[in-house]
Write a protein that holds these residues in place. Structure first.
Motif, PDB file in Angstrom:
ATOM      1  N   GLY A  13       0.816  -1.224   0.000  1.00 54.02           N
ATOM      2  CA  GLY A  13       0.000   0.000   0.000  1.00 54.02           C
ATOM      3  C   GLY A  13       0.837   1.257   0.000  1.00 54.02           C
ATOM      4  N   THR A  14       0.320   2.290   0.649  1.00 51.54           N
ATOM      5  CA  THR A  14       0.967   3.620   0.634  1.00 51.54           C
ATOM      6  C   THR A  14       2.457   3.512   0.902  1.00 51.54           C
ATOM      7  OG1 THR A  14      -1.096   4.527   1.480  1.00 51.54           O
ATOM      8  CG2 THR A  14       0.866   5.925   1.703  1.00 51.54           C
ATOM      9  N   MET A  15       2.841   2.731   1.905  1.00 48.84           N
ATOM     10  CA  MET A  15       4.251   2.652   2.314  1.00 48.84           C
ATOM     11  C   MET A  15       4.987   1.481   1.661  1.00 48.84           C
ATOM     12  SD  MET A  15       4.684   5.269   4.033  1.00 48.84           S
ATOM     13  CE  MET A  15       6.236   5.069   4.906  1.00 48.84           C
ATOM     14  N   GLN A  33       4.573  -8.570  -1.379  1.00 48.92           N
ATOM     15  CA  GLN A  33       3.388  -9.429  -1.199  1.00 48.92           C
ATOM     16  C   GLN A  33       2.228  -8.600  -0.681  1.00 48.92           C
ATOM     17  OE1 GLN A  33       2.037 -10.473   2.013  1.00 48.92           O
ATOM     18  NE2 GLN A  33       0.576 -11.983   1.257  1.00 48.92           N
ATOM     19  N   ASP A  34       1.035  -8.907  -1.181  1.00 45.54           N
ATOM     20  CA  ASP A  34      -0.178  -8.306  -0.631  1.00 45.54           C
ATOM     21  C   ASP A  34      -1.292  -9.342  -0.798  1.00 45.54           C
ATOM     22  OD1 ASP A  34      -0.912  -4.922  -0.182  1.00 45.54           O
ATOM     23  OD2 ASP A  34      -2.428  -6.486  -0.035  1.00 45.54           O
ATOM     24  N   LEU A  35      -2.486  -8.964  -0.318  1.00 41.21           N
ATOM     25  CA  LEU A  35      -3.576  -9.951  -0.267  1.00 41.21           C
ATOM     26  C   LEU A  35      -4.216 -10.201  -1.627  1.00 41.21           C
ATOM     27  CD1 LEU A  35      -5.212  -8.712   3.050  1.00 41.21           C
ATOM     28  CD2 LEU A  35      -3.790 -10.735   2.745  1.00 41.21           C
ATOM     29  N   ALA A  90       4.516  -3.919   6.164  1.00 36.88           N
ATOM     30  CA  ALA A  90       3.893  -2.591   6.103  1.00 36.88           C
ATOM     31  C   ALA A  90       2.401  -2.803   5.861  1.00 36.88           C
ATOM     32  CB  ALA A  90       4.518  -1.754   4.986  1.00 36.88           C
ATOM     33  N   ILE A  91       1.823  -3.608   6.777  1.00 40.72           N
ATOM     34  CA  ILE A  91       0.394  -3.891   6.636  1.00 40.72           C
ATOM     35  C   ILE A  91      -0.389  -3.014   7.614  1.00 40.72           C
ATOM     36  CG2 ILE A  91       0.884  -6.252   5.915  1.00 40.72           C
ATOM     37  CD1 ILE A  91      -0.057  -7.222   8.636  1.00 40.72           C
ATOM     38  N   GLU A  93      -2.169  -0.988  10.470  1.00 37.41           N
ATOM     39  CA  GLU A  93      -1.622  -0.620  11.795  1.00 37.41           C
ATOM     40  C   GLU A  93      -2.491  -1.203  12.906  1.00 37.41           C
ATOM     41  OE1 GLU A  93       1.136   0.431  12.542  1.00 37.41           O
ATOM     42  OE2 GLU A  93       1.186   1.842  14.215  1.00 37.41           O
ATOM     43  N   LYS A  98      -0.734  -7.601  12.744  1.00 36.39           N
ATOM     44  CA  LYS A  98       0.730  -7.686  12.605  1.00 36.39           C
ATOM     45  C   LYS A  98       1.268  -8.911  13.358  1.00 36.39           C
ATOM     46  CE  LYS A  98       1.653  -2.679  12.029  1.00 36.39           C
ATOM     47  NZ  LYS A  98       2.031  -2.632  10.621  1.00 36.39           N
ATOM     48  N   ASN A 118       7.262  -1.759   9.878  1.00 30.34           N
ATOM     49  CA  ASN A 118       7.182  -0.341   9.532  1.00 30.34           C
ATOM     50  C   ASN A 118       6.087   0.345  10.358  1.00 30.34           C
ATOM     51  OD1 ASN A 118       7.846   1.976   7.850  1.00 30.34           O
ATOM     52  ND2 ASN A 118       5.837   1.700   6.922  1.00 30.34           N
ATOM     53  N   SER A 120       3.850   2.559  12.727  1.00 30.03           N
ATOM     54  CA  SER A 120       3.943   3.987  13.053  1.00 30.03           C
ATOM     55  C   SER A 120       4.009   4.224  14.549  1.00 30.03           C
ATOM     56  CB  SER A 120       2.699   4.713  12.531  1.00 30.03           C
ATOM     57  OG  SER A 120       2.639   4.657  11.144  1.00 30.03           O
ATOM     58  N   PHE A 142       9.875   3.804   8.147  1.00 29.32           N
ATOM     59  CA  PHE A 142      10.099   4.695   7.010  1.00 29.32           C
ATOM     60  C   PHE A 142       9.088   5.842   7.046  1.00 29.32           C
ATOM     61  CE2 PHE A 142      13.088   2.277   4.340  1.00 29.32           C
ATOM     62  CZ  PHE A 142      13.054   1.032   4.955  1.00 29.32           C
ATOM     63  N   ASN A 144       6.798   8.977   4.749  1.00 37.29           N
ATOM     64  CA  ASN A 144       6.001   9.097   3.538  1.00 37.29           C
ATOM     65  C   ASN A 144       6.211  10.463   2.862  1.00 37.29           C
ATOM     66  OD1 ASN A 144       3.940   9.168   1.670  1.00 37.29           O
ATOM     67  ND2 ASN A 144       2.318   8.657   3.106  1.00 37.29           N
ATOM     68  N   ILE A 236      -0.950  10.717   4.618  1.00 38.62           N
ATOM     69  CA  ILE A 236      -0.651   9.551   5.463  1.00 38.62           C
ATOM     70  C   ILE A 236      -1.790   8.540   5.372  1.00 38.62           C
ATOM     71  CG2 ILE A 236      -0.449   8.817   7.878  1.00 38.62           C
ATOM     72  CD1 ILE A 236       0.953  11.544   8.396  1.00 38.62           C
ATOM     73  N   LYS A 275      -5.805   8.106  -0.445  1.00 41.49           N
ATOM     74  CA  LYS A 275      -5.985   6.709  -0.879  1.00 41.49           C
ATOM     75  C   LYS A 275      -7.454   6.365  -1.170  1.00 41.49           C
ATOM     76  CE  LYS A 275      -5.512   4.559   3.702  1.00 41.49           C
ATOM     77  NZ  LYS A 275      -4.632   3.691   4.509  1.00 41.49           N
TER      78      LYS A 275
HETATM   79  P1  NAD Z   1      -2.232   1.079   3.494  1.00 39.32           P
HETATM   80  O1  NAD Z   1      -3.607   0.885   4.004  1.00 39.32           O
HETATM   81  O2  NAD Z   1      -1.960   2.095   2.444  1.00 39.32           O
HETATM   82  O3  NAD Z   1      -1.630  -0.304   2.964  1.00 39.32           O
HETATM   83  C1  NAD Z   1      -1.682  -1.457   3.761  1.00 39.32           C
HETATM   84  C2  NAD Z   1      -1.560  -2.620   2.798  1.00 39.32           C
HETATM   85  O4  NAD Z   1      -1.414  -3.804   3.567  1.00 39.32           O
HETATM   86  C3  NAD Z   1      -2.820  -2.793   1.927  1.00 39.32           C
HETATM   87  O5  NAD Z   1      -2.446  -2.910   0.563  1.00 39.32           O
HETATM   88  C4  NAD Z   1      -3.444  -4.094   2.451  1.00 39.32           C
HETATM   89  O6  NAD Z   1      -4.059  -4.850   1.416  1.00 39.32           O
HETATM   90  C5  NAD Z   1      -2.206  -4.803   2.965  1.00 39.32           C
HETATM   91  N1  NAD Z   1      -2.488  -5.802   3.989  1.00 39.32           N
HETATM   92  C6  NAD Z   1      -3.326  -5.690   5.055  1.00 39.32           C
HETATM   93  N2  NAD Z   1      -3.298  -6.839   5.771  1.00 39.32           N
HETATM   94  C7  NAD Z   1      -2.411  -7.670   5.138  1.00 39.32           C
HETATM   95  C8  NAD Z   1      -1.943  -8.986   5.388  1.00 39.32           C
HETATM   96  N3  NAD Z   1      -2.402  -9.693   6.411  1.00 39.32           N
HETATM   97  N4  NAD Z   1      -1.034  -9.515   4.534  1.00 39.32           N
HETATM   98  C9  NAD Z   1      -0.578  -8.793   3.467  1.00 39.32           C
HETATM   99  N5  NAD Z   1      -0.990  -7.542   3.173  1.00 39.32           N
HETATM  100  C10 NAD Z   1      -1.895  -7.006   4.006  1.00 39.32           C
HETATM  101  O7  NAD Z   1      -1.347   1.360   4.788  1.00 39.32           O
HETATM  102  P2  NAD Z   1       0.035   2.190   4.883  1.00 39.32           P
HETATM  103  O8  NAD Z   1      -0.286   3.634   5.001  1.00 39.32           O
HETATM  104  O9  NAD Z   1       0.974   1.724   3.819  1.00 39.32           O
HETATM  105  O10 NAD Z   1       0.559   1.703   6.316  1.00 39.32           O
HETATM  106  C11 NAD Z   1       1.146   0.430   6.442  1.00 39.32           C
HETATM  107  C12 NAD Z   1       1.958   0.426   7.715  1.00 39.32           C
HETATM  108  O11 NAD Z   1       2.963   1.443   7.634  1.00 39.32           O
HETATM  109  C13 NAD Z   1       1.145   0.745   8.962  1.00 39.32           C
HETATM  110  O12 NAD Z   1       1.692   0.043  10.046  1.00 39.32           O
HETATM  111  C14 NAD Z   1       1.367   2.244   9.118  1.00 39.32           C
HETATM  112  O13 NAD Z   1       1.167   2.691  10.455  1.00 39.32           O
HETATM  113  C15 NAD Z   1       2.805   2.377   8.712  1.00 39.32           C
HETATM  114  N6  NAD Z   1       3.225   3.698   8.226  1.00 39.32           N
HETATM  115  C16 NAD Z   1       2.374   4.468   7.471  1.00 39.32           C
HETATM  116  C17 NAD Z   1       2.810   5.711   6.990  1.00 39.32           C
HETATM  117  C18 NAD Z   1       1.912   6.565   6.131  1.00 39.32           C
HETATM  118  O14 NAD Z   1       2.248   7.760   5.915  1.00 39.32           O
HETATM  119  N7  NAD Z   1       0.806   6.019   5.611  1.00 39.32           N
HETATM  120  C19 NAD Z   1       4.102   6.144   7.273  1.00 39.32           C
HETATM  121  C20 NAD Z   1       4.962   5.317   8.032  1.00 39.32           C
HETATM  122  C21 NAD Z   1       4.509   4.104   8.512  1.00 39.32           C
END
Ligand code: NAD
Ligand code: CAA
Length: 284
Positions: A13-15, A33-35, A90-91, A93, A98, A118, A120, A142, A144, A236, A275
């Motif tokens: 996803g985003t990260m 990998q993702d779902l 990075a799934i 939060e 996790k 990863n 937060s 990391f 964003n 974010i 998103k």
């Molecule tokens: P997001 O919602 O954009 O992406 C999460 C991804 O994880 C989705 O594509 C989802 O399909 C996938 N996912 C969920 N459960 C899963 C599983 N069991 N197996 C595989 N994939 C799975 O979220 P994000 O913003 O990328 O955040 C991800 C992590 O990074 C969180 O822990 C968040 O706190 C942290 N983070 C986010 C930011 C930000 O700015 N968004 C910055 C730093 C850290």
């Protein structure tokens, strides 16, 4: 300690896609990998456009961008992580989700593979406790957008071994990022400061102090922020901001971290920001 060569990223996803891209540009083979195939397809498109910006800025040659993309393979099966030296999750939060993935990785990965989160804001010590090999769990936080932001916050769980901490610090430098160590405390350093700022900006909207546009404009013009706190929350993901505030509020048991009622309403309405195409602004 194993030499880190093969990288796995869980969550595209985003990260996750930015983390995968960053390692690939630095020359590491990455398995993402993702779902769902749809999530992986979206990630590939995002990485292509992000690399395109770096080529346009003259930061990367066309060939280097092409080679980076070629280093990234994608799969929906978690089992494909079996040969990885470092797996970064990075799934969503959520501690329970996790922890569940860490348990699955215990059965899939080698015992000496490093499992980095990863997250937060979630306690790495609590996360590490979910693994049968807690010494290999560490926080690699990391920022964003990942290709642009220099910092990686390194957070050791109480159980993290010195060898794992050294290896992760080294690979952070190898990908051109700057490691800084935070103690394992809810929200670590940056989000302990940044999430409450974003939450207070949302309270200012909720109390009708000014419009979202004006609040963002004031922080850009008055505090020289590169983007306003509401636009940042939209970048974010307001669901992630709410998860962070809830972790701070419950973790520190301190009402100053209570999430704004409007933040909860925005997440309940599905207005998560960029998103989903709508947060405090609309995105097309
Ligand atoms: P997001 O919602 O954009 O992406 C999460 C991804 O994880 C989705 O594509 C989802 O399909 C996938 N996912 C969920 N459960 C899963 C599983 N069991 N197996 C595989 N994939 C799975 O979220 P994000 O913003 O990328 O955040 C991800 C992590 O990074 C969180 O822990 C968040 O706190 C942290 N983070 C986010 C930011 C930000 O700015 N968004 C910055 C730093 C850290
Ligand atoms: N990939 C590659 N390059 C990108 C990019 C991406 N995804 N996004 C932006 N860029 C590059 C652009 O190419 C541009 O490069 P130049 O300045 O050399 O031309 C530069 O970054 C600026 O991009 P834009 O012109 O599109 O927009 P901008 O000037 O407003 O910058 C921004 C965008 C980099 C996001 C900037 O607004 C910024 O730094 N905002 C603050 C972001 C921030 O605070 N992030 C941390 C959030 S907290 C977190 O991540 C932790 C957590 O757990 C939630």
């Amino acid at each position: 300690m194993t030499q880190i060569k093969q990288i796995g990223v869980i969550g595209a996803g985003t990260m996750g896609n930015g983390i995968a891209q960053t390692f690939a540009v630095a020359g590491y083979p990455v398995l993402l990998q993702d779902l769902s195939e749809a999530a992986l397809e979206r990630a590939r498109k995002t990485m292509e456009s992000s690399l395109g910006r770096q080529v346009k800025k003259g930061q990367l040659s066309e060939e280097a961008a092409r080679d980076a993309l070629a280093r990234i393979s994608a799969d929906t099966k978690l089992e494909t992580m079996a040969d990885r030296d470092l797996v970064i999750e990075a799934i969503v939060e959520r501690l329970d989700v996790k922890a569940g993935v860490l348990k699955q990785l215990d059965a899939i990965c080698r015992p000496d593979a490093i499992l980095a989160s990863n997250t937060s804001s979630i306690s790495l010590t609590q996360l590490a406790a979910a693994s049968a090999h807690p010494g290999r769990v560490i926080g690699m936080h990391f920022f964003n957008p990942v290709p642009v932001m220099q910092l990686v916050e390194i957070i050791r769980a109480l159980q993290t071994t010195d060898a794992v901490a050294e290896a992760v610090t080294e690979v952070t430098r190898a990908i051109g990022k700057t490691p800084r160590v935070s103690k394992d405390s809810y929200g670590f350093v940056v989000n302990r400061l940044l999430a409450p700022l974003i939450n207070e900006a949302i309270n200012c909207v909720y109390e009708g102090l000014a419009t979202p546009e004006d609040i963002d404009s004031m922080m850009k013009l008055g505090a020289n922020h590169p983007m306003g706190p509401l636009a940042l929350g939209d970048l974010i993901g307001l669901d992630v901001v709410l998860n962070i505030m809830e972790t701070l509020y419950e973790g520190f048991d301190d009402p100053k971290y209570r999430a704004s009622p409007l933040l909860k309403q925005m997440v309940h309405a599905g207005y998560l920001g960029r998103k989903t195409g709508r947060g405090f602004a609309e995105y097309h």
